[in-house]
Design a protein around this motif. Sequence first.
Motif, PDB file in Angstrom:
ATOM      1  N   ASN A 151     -13.726  -0.741  10.705  1.00 11.22           N
ATOM      2  CA  ASN A 151     -12.692   0.027  10.021  1.00 11.22           C
ATOM      3  C   ASN A 151     -11.631   0.452  11.022  1.00 11.22           C
ATOM      4  O   ASN A 151     -11.872   0.545  12.229  1.00 11.22           O
ATOM      5  CB  ASN A 151     -13.274   1.222   9.264  1.00 11.22           C
ATOM      6  CG  ASN A 151     -14.024   2.201  10.151  1.00 11.22           C
ATOM      7  OD1 ASN A 151     -14.428   1.877  11.267  1.00 11.22           O
ATOM      8  ND2 ASN A 151     -14.218   3.414   9.660  1.00 11.22           N
ATOM      9  N   VAL A 162      -8.904  -7.668   3.907  1.00 16.25           N
ATOM     10  CA  VAL A 162      -8.747  -6.230   4.119  1.00 16.25           C
ATOM     11  C   VAL A 162      -9.097  -5.504   2.821  1.00 16.25           C
ATOM     12  O   VAL A 162      -8.598  -5.858   1.754  1.00 16.25           O
ATOM     13  CB  VAL A 162      -7.312  -5.871   4.562  1.00 16.25           C
ATOM     14  CG1 VAL A 162      -7.230  -4.392   4.941  1.00 16.25           C
ATOM     15  CG2 VAL A 162      -6.875  -6.749   5.740  1.00 16.25           C
ATOM     16  N   GLU A 167     -10.119  -1.626   0.743  1.00 15.16           N
ATOM     17  CA  GLU A 167      -9.987  -0.173   0.724  1.00 15.16           C
ATOM     18  C   GLU A 167     -11.133   0.469   1.505  1.00 15.16           C
ATOM     19  O   GLU A 167     -12.246  -0.058   1.548  1.00 15.16           O
ATOM     20  CB  GLU A 167      -9.988   0.342  -0.715  1.00 15.16           C
ATOM     21  CG  GLU A 167      -8.691   0.114  -1.453  1.00 15.16           C
ATOM     22  CD  GLU A 167      -7.531   0.886  -0.835  1.00 15.16           C
ATOM     23  OE1 GLU A 167      -7.638   2.118  -0.692  1.00 15.16           O
ATOM     24  OE2 GLU A 167      -6.531   0.239  -0.473  1.00 15.16           O
ATOM     25  N   HIS A 168     -10.858   1.613   2.089  1.00 12.86           N
ATOM     26  CA  HIS A 168     -11.856   2.296   2.905  1.00 12.86           C
ATOM     27  C   HIS A 168     -12.825   3.056   1.997  1.00 12.86           C
ATOM     28  O   HIS A 168     -12.827   4.295   1.923  1.00 12.86           O
ATOM     29  CB  HIS A 168     -11.178   3.235   3.900  1.00 12.86           C
ATOM     30  CG  HIS A 168     -12.062   3.646   5.020  1.00 12.86           C
ATOM     31  ND1 HIS A 168     -12.784   4.819   5.022  1.00 12.86           N
ATOM     32  CD2 HIS A 168     -12.392   3.012   6.181  1.00 12.86           C
ATOM     33  CE1 HIS A 168     -13.487   4.909   6.137  1.00 12.86           C
ATOM     34  NE2 HIS A 168     -13.265   3.832   6.853  1.00 12.86           N
ATOM     35  N   SER A 220      -9.876  -4.607  -2.904  1.00 14.73           N
ATOM     36  CA  SER A 220      -8.851  -5.067  -1.970  1.00 14.73           C
ATOM     37  C   SER A 220      -7.934  -3.910  -1.573  1.00 14.73           C
ATOM     38  O   SER A 220      -7.631  -3.028  -2.384  1.00 14.73           O
ATOM     39  CB  SER A 220      -8.019  -6.189  -2.596  1.00 14.73           C
ATOM     40  OG  SER A 220      -8.813  -7.322  -2.821  1.00 14.73           O
ATOM     41  N   TRP A 221      -7.520  -3.918  -0.331  1.00 10.33           N
ATOM     42  CA  TRP A 221      -6.605  -2.894   0.176  1.00 10.33           C
ATOM     43  C   TRP A 221      -5.339  -2.883  -0.662  1.00 10.33           C
ATOM     44  O   TRP A 221      -4.779  -3.948  -0.972  1.00 10.33           O
ATOM     45  CB  TRP A 221      -6.289  -3.189   1.639  1.00 10.33           C
ATOM     46  CG  TRP A 221      -5.336  -2.248   2.290  1.00 10.33           C
ATOM     47  CD1 TRP A 221      -5.427  -0.891   2.354  1.00 10.33           C
ATOM     48  CD2 TRP A 221      -4.143  -2.597   3.004  1.00 10.33           C
ATOM     49  NE1 TRP A 221      -4.367  -0.365   3.060  1.00 10.33           N
ATOM     50  CE2 TRP A 221      -3.567  -1.396   3.464  1.00 10.33           C
ATOM     51  CE3 TRP A 221      -3.521  -3.808   3.293  1.00 10.33           C
ATOM     52  CZ2 TRP A 221      -2.381  -1.373   4.200  1.00 10.33           C
ATOM     53  CZ3 TRP A 221      -2.343  -3.786   4.031  1.00 10.33           C
ATOM     54  CH2 TRP A 221      -1.785  -2.584   4.487  1.00 10.33           C
ATOM     55  N   ASP A 222      -4.861  -1.704  -1.025  1.00 11.43           N
ATOM     56  CA  ASP A 222      -3.692  -1.588  -1.892  1.00 11.43           C
ATOM     57  C   ASP A 222      -2.373  -1.736  -1.157  1.00 11.43           C
ATOM     58  O   ASP A 222      -1.304  -1.684  -1.766  1.00 11.43           O
ATOM     59  CB  ASP A 222      -3.723  -0.267  -2.665  1.00 11.43           C
ATOM     60  CG  ASP A 222      -3.603   0.964  -1.755  1.00 11.43           C
ATOM     61  OD1 ASP A 222      -3.372   0.802  -0.534  1.00 11.43           O
ATOM     62  OD2 ASP A 222      -3.738   2.092  -2.278  1.00 11.43           O
ATOM     63  N   SER A 230      -2.593   2.613   1.662  1.00  7.07           N
ATOM     64  CA  SER A 230      -3.442   3.595   2.346  1.00  7.07           C
ATOM     65  C   SER A 230      -3.520   3.305   3.836  1.00  7.07           C
ATOM     66  O   SER A 230      -3.402   2.159   4.273  1.00  7.07           O
ATOM     67  CB  SER A 230      -4.835   3.622   1.728  1.00  7.07           C
ATOM     68  OG  SER A 230      -5.426   2.341   1.756  1.00  7.07           O
ATOM     69  N   ALA A 280      -8.626   1.377   6.327  1.00  8.63           N
ATOM     70  CA  ALA A 280      -9.095   0.160   5.660  1.00  8.63           C
ATOM     71  C   ALA A 280     -10.291  -0.420   6.397  1.00  8.63           C
ATOM     72  O   ALA A 280     -10.551  -0.107   7.556  1.00  8.63           O
ATOM     73  CB  ALA A 280      -7.980  -0.883   5.598  1.00  8.63           C
TER      74      ALA A 280
END
Length: 247
Positions: free
Chosen positions: A140, A222, A224-225, A232-234, A237, A240
């Motif tokens: 992360n 990548v 989302e944390h 999937s990461w937006d 943010s 990640a």
Amino acid sequence: MSSTALYTDLSGYYDLMCADIDYPAQSNGVRRLNQLFGNNGSDHLDLACGTGPHVRHFIDAGFNSAGLDINQPMLDIAQRRCPEAQFSLQDMCAFKVDGPLDLITCFLYSIHYSGTVERLQQCIASVHGALRVNGVFCFNAVDKGQINNQSFARHTVEHDGSHFAFSSGWHYSGHGEQQSLRLSIEKTTQGVTQSWQDEHPMVAVSFAELQKLLEPYFAVQVFEHDYARIASWDGQSGNAIFVCVKL
């Protein structure tokens, strides 16, 4: 204090400092990602393993896990926690392994301990060299452009007759490749308070810069944390999870 002095002097309190971390959820989340993207192997190494809680969870899940760290007192605790594991005193930016691995992890934003972009590149190259084809590197990270210098994580713990208060937060000046992790510990025993402050130099990168460093070596996903779900990461943010599959 030096950048590692607080950890060395207070290694016995490290688990208290991390008492609010959900190690089972983090370990389970990464195992799910590894099942989706990895090669089904079970040889695992945890970089910057600290006192070994993640290694313990991976071993209990059937992995052949090992750990490395630059702090021997932490490794001593890790060895007691995981007597069946092998731990080594090594720099994660220039480490060696006995044989190829299937999964390499680096939790708790410890990838930033690389310190500089050059050393981060060396870390990525070392990981690539240690993995089997289709092996996974999972870690992360925080995007330097999203750091709020006024935001701190805090928690308190009662232990062995003392009250502990812990605080940590990122700081970035807004330019360059250096950010810092600011740490504070207060220990109060019978009305007497001791305090320690430390500032750890860390490498600062944007997610775009980080992906550019990774892509010559890995296929990069990548997310989302959130270790409880896979999303999937937006693109917005500042925290990640990176899942990197060796090409």
